[in-house]
Motif scaffolding. Structure first.
Motif, PDB file in Angstrom:
ATOM      1  N   TYR A 139       0.735  -1.346  -0.151  1.00 25.22           N
ATOM      2  CA  TYR A 139      -0.040   0.006   0.030  1.00 25.22           C
ATOM      3  C   TYR A 139       0.824   1.489   0.174  1.00 25.22           C
ATOM      4  O   TYR A 139       0.357   2.136  -0.652  1.00 25.22           O
ATOM      5  CB  TYR A 139      -0.950  -0.043   1.246  1.00 25.22           C
ATOM      6  N   GLY A 140       2.276   1.281   0.522  1.00 26.29           N
ATOM      7  CA  GLY A 140       3.057   2.342   0.485  1.00 26.29           C
ATOM      8  C   GLY A 140       3.891   2.543  -0.635  1.00 26.29           C
ATOM      9  O   GLY A 140       3.892   1.603  -1.643  1.00 26.29           O
ATOM     10  N   GLY A 141       4.396   3.793  -0.759  1.00 30.49           N
ATOM     11  CA  GLY A 141       5.386   3.928  -1.988  1.00 30.49           C
ATOM     12  C   GLY A 141       6.790   3.584  -1.522  1.00 30.49           C
ATOM     13  O   GLY A 141       6.928   2.766  -0.446  1.00 30.49           O
ATOM     14  N   PRO A 142       7.801   3.407  -2.620  1.00 30.65           N
ATOM     15  CA  PRO A 142       9.154   2.688  -2.314  1.00 30.65           C
ATOM     16  C   PRO A 142       9.868   3.745  -1.262  1.00 30.65           C
ATOM     17  O   PRO A 142       9.733   4.986  -1.168  1.00 30.65           O
ATOM     18  CB  PRO A 142       9.641   3.044  -3.720  1.00 30.65           C
ATOM     19  N   LEU A 143      10.831   2.903  -0.412  1.00 36.34           N
ATOM     20  CA  LEU A 143      11.675   3.713   0.425  1.00 36.34           C
ATOM     21  C   LEU A 143      12.815   3.336  -0.104  1.00 36.34           C
ATOM     22  O   LEU A 143      13.186   2.112  -1.104  1.00 36.34           O
ATOM     23  CB  LEU A 143      11.351   2.934   1.842  1.00 36.34           C
ATOM     24  N   PHE A 144      14.092   4.060   0.068  1.00 34.77           N
ATOM     25  CA  PHE A 144      15.549   3.935  -0.528  1.00 34.77           C
ATOM     26  C   PHE A 144      16.287   3.781   0.659  1.00 34.77           C
ATOM     27  O   PHE A 144      16.457   4.567   1.778  1.00 34.77           O
ATOM     28  CB  PHE A 144      15.650   4.904  -1.314  1.00 34.77           C
ATOM     29  N   ALA A 145      17.313   2.749   0.702  1.00 39.18           N
ATOM     30  CA  ALA A 145      18.537   2.802   1.560  1.00 39.18           C
ATOM     31  C   ALA A 145      19.682   2.065   0.781  1.00 39.18           C
ATOM     32  O   ALA A 145      19.403   1.172   0.258  1.00 39.18           O
ATOM     33  CB  ALA A 145      18.079   2.083   2.812  1.00 39.18           C
ATOM     34  N   ASP A 146      20.890   2.190   1.288  1.00 35.22           N
ATOM     35  CA  ASP A 146      22.040   1.517   0.636  1.00 35.22           C
ATOM     36  C   ASP A 146      22.189   0.135   1.559  1.00 35.22           C
ATOM     37  O   ASP A 146      22.967   0.261   2.360  1.00 35.22           O
ATOM     38  CB  ASP A 146      23.188   2.423   0.519  1.00 35.22           C
ATOM     39  N   VAL A 147      21.397  -0.701   1.232  1.00 37.88           N
ATOM     40  CA  VAL A 147      21.341  -2.047   1.968  1.00 37.88           C
ATOM     41  C   VAL A 147      22.862  -2.764   1.838  1.00 37.88           C
ATOM     42  O   VAL A 147      23.005  -3.430   2.532  1.00 37.88           O
ATOM     43  CB  VAL A 147      20.175  -2.857   1.704  1.00 37.88           C
ATOM     44  N   THR A 148      23.193  -2.753   0.543  1.00 43.67           N
ATOM     45  CA  THR A 148      24.192  -3.625   0.082  1.00 43.67           C
ATOM     46  C   THR A 148      25.746  -2.955   0.312  1.00 43.67           C
ATOM     47  O   THR A 148      26.662  -3.489   0.293  1.00 43.67           O
ATOM     48  CB  THR A 148      24.229  -4.093  -1.223  1.00 43.67           C
ATOM     49  N   GLY A 149      25.692  -1.653   0.699  1.00 43.85           N
ATOM     50  CA  GLY A 149      26.988  -0.857   0.605  1.00 43.85           C
ATOM     51  C   GLY A 149      27.721  -0.650  -0.432  1.00 43.85           C
ATOM     52  O   GLY A 149      29.038  -0.266  -0.380  1.00 43.85           O
ATOM     53  N   ASP A 150      26.789  -0.601  -1.627  1.00 49.44           N
ATOM     54  CA  ASP A 150      27.811  -0.451  -2.804  1.00 49.44           C
ATOM     55  C   ASP A 150      27.554   1.158  -3.518  1.00 49.44           C
ATOM     56  O   ASP A 150      27.974   1.326  -4.221  1.00 49.44           O
ATOM     57  CB  ASP A 150      26.826  -1.238  -4.017  1.00 49.44           C
ATOM     58  N   GLY A 151      27.033   1.966  -2.494  1.00 44.14           N
ATOM     59  CA  GLY A 151      27.121   3.176  -2.940  1.00 44.14           C
ATOM     60  C   GLY A 151      25.667   3.711  -3.499  1.00 44.14           C
ATOM     61  O   GLY A 151      25.435   5.074  -3.506  1.00 44.14           O
ATOM     62  N   GLY A 152      24.920   2.900  -3.894  1.00 39.54           N
ATOM     63  CA  GLY A 152      23.542   3.193  -4.554  1.00 39.54           C
ATOM     64  C   GLY A 152      22.683   2.637  -3.718  1.00 39.54           C
ATOM     65  O   GLY A 152      22.702   1.699  -2.801  1.00 39.54           O
ATOM     66  N   ASP A 153      21.190   3.179  -3.857  1.00 41.22           N
ATOM     67  CA  ASP A 153      20.198   3.111  -3.055  1.00 41.22           C
ATOM     68  C   ASP A 153      19.602   1.458  -3.508  1.00 41.22           C
ATOM     69  O   ASP A 153      19.553   1.465  -4.612  1.00 41.22           O
ATOM     70  CB  ASP A 153      18.999   3.959  -3.002  1.00 41.22           C
ATOM     71  N   GLU A 154      19.212   0.866  -2.805  1.00 40.25           N
ATOM     72  CA  GLU A 154      18.278  -0.231  -2.828  1.00 40.25           C
ATOM     73  C   GLU A 154      16.832   0.257  -2.841  1.00 40.25           C
ATOM     74  O   GLU A 154      16.461   1.149  -1.789  1.00 40.25           O
ATOM     75  CB  GLU A 154      18.528  -1.640  -2.214  1.00 40.25           C
TER      76      GLU A 154
END
Length: 412
Positions: free
Chosen positions: A382-397
């Motif tokens: 029901y919600g929109g996407p959230l963003f975080a660098d989960v893998t530590g590669d410098g980009g957001d997952e």
């Protein structure tokens, strides 16, 4: 390239209504060569919210996923290291486990809960999370350890997501909360009162903080929408709680957000009939109205100059200056798309749109509307996407939170 890939110039006769804009746009199709998303992390469920109340906070460089939940029959907020199994803290929220009517503050359906969705931000240099409770408290906790920073009465029943922003332009953010009975409360970083007001009519949408632009000579304010008027009334209050202006929008509001255009900031309203309207924050005048489809649309995040809007099976990029539909992307048949978000999914420092529909399918795009990845969990979202660098590669997952509170991180 399959037959779904269409590049054409179309004329959108936006609703066919007088005064509704005519937009020229490119339809961008989905290519078979599009990269499939890869699930890189999945959390434990967090019962007690429909998934739309979650937020991400960054503490000492590490992303924390914050979720409203029910634990042992009590309402809590739970913090989990994004990408890990560790729950760093769980803090109880006082008050009865009562329903907050009206669904999510942005109009999403789903199971009700006794607290609003979470808003994250910074107060006094510290990352915090804020919510309101159904009985009418604004609660702010430190994101680092869950310590309650303050809890104040908002003057009426709560349950709508609060807002955090720099109302006065002095570099110090405030927290704005509203009660469903028309009460408005703004406090500083210590919980001390800055503004109190009472408006006629009920409130069923979250407030928006419009931050001032000193270079353009624009003042800030608190945007509040009430159910008075036909179909509603939008109020912009100043730092003293006085109305700078009020206006009756043309659209029947379903969603809204504040955004910066190349010519000042605007409030963008998404209507139940599929049209969007931009209102000038300077004086409340109408900038434009554009029809997108004949079903409700979700106004999402914006990058400089463009706002992204989700509807039934489609997402649009709309120019904030003149309402031109820059591009339209279709996917997921007629499945509803939740409010779009923007994130740096490839680590190049450029924000780009990402959407997720009610079936959990993620679509990541460039600013030009080209699809870079699609896929995702088979879940109700029901919600929109959230963003975080989960893998530590410098980009957001991309983090998707299902209706049972399970969070899934997808690498795009």
């Amino acid at each position: 390239m399959d037959r779904r890939v269409l590049f054409a110039t179309l004329i959108l006769l936006a609703g066919g209504a007088t005064g509704v804009g005519v937009a020229l746009f490119a339809f961008v199709g989905v290519d078979d060569a599009t990269t499939e998303t890869t699930v890189v992390w999945e959390s434990e469920p967090a019962a007690g919210d429909d998934g739309s109340g979650a937020a991400v906070a960054t503490v000492d460089g590490d992303p924390l996923l914050l979720r409203p939940a029910v634990e042992n029959g009590s309402r809590v907020v739970r913090a989990t290291v994004a990408g890990g199994d560790e729950t760093t803290w769980t803090v109880p929220i006082s008050g009865p486990d009562a329903e907050r009517g009206g669904g999510d503050a942005n109009g999403s359906d789903g199971d009700p809960s006794g607290v609003s969705g979470l808003t994250t931000g910074t107060l006094g240099g510290d990352p915090v999370a804020a919510l309101t409770t159904a009985p009418g408290e604004l609660v702010v906790v430190d994101a680092a350890d869950g310590t309650e920073r303050f809890a104040v009465d908002i003057g009426g029943p709560g349950g709508l997501r609060p807002a955090i922003g720099d109302l006065t332009g002095d570099g110090t953010p405030e927290v704005a909360a509203v009660g469903t009975d028309g009460s408005v409360r703004v406090v500083d970083g210590e919980g001390d009162s800055v503004t109190e007001a009472s408006l006629s009519g009920d409130i069923d949408r979250r407030p928006l903080v419009v931050e001032p632009d000193a270079e353009a000579g624009e003042r800030g304010g608190i945007a509040v929408m009430t159910t008075t008027g036909d179909p509603a009334t939008v109020h912009l209050l100043d730092e003293t709680g006085e109305a700078r202006w009020t206006t009756t929008p043309n659209v029947n509001p379903y969603s809204w957000n504040a955004a910066d255009s190349r010519d000042g900031s605007v409030l963008v309203l998404g209507g139940t009939s599929g049209n969007i309207e931009a209102v000038e924050t300077g004086d409340g005048s109408d900038r434009y109205e554009v029809g997108l489809q004949d079903l409700p649309v979700e106004v999402g995040d914006a990058d400089p100059g463009t706002v992204y809007v989700g509807g039934s099976g489609s997402v649009w990029a709309v120019d904030l200056l003149d309402g031109e539909v820059v591009w339209k992307q279709q996917y997921g048949a007629s499945t509803r798309i939740n409010e779009p978000g923007v994130g740096d999914t490839d680590g190049d420092g450029e924000l780009a749109p990402v959407v997720v529909n009610r079936a959990g399918e993620v679509l990541a795009m460039t600013q030009r509307g080209k699809v870079t990845a699609r896929g995702g969990p088979d879940a109700v979202v029901y919600g929109g996407p959230l963003f975080a660098d989960v893998t530590g590669d410098g980009g957001d997952e991309v983090i998707v939170v299902a209706d049972d509170g399970t969070a899934i991180a997808a690498d795009t």
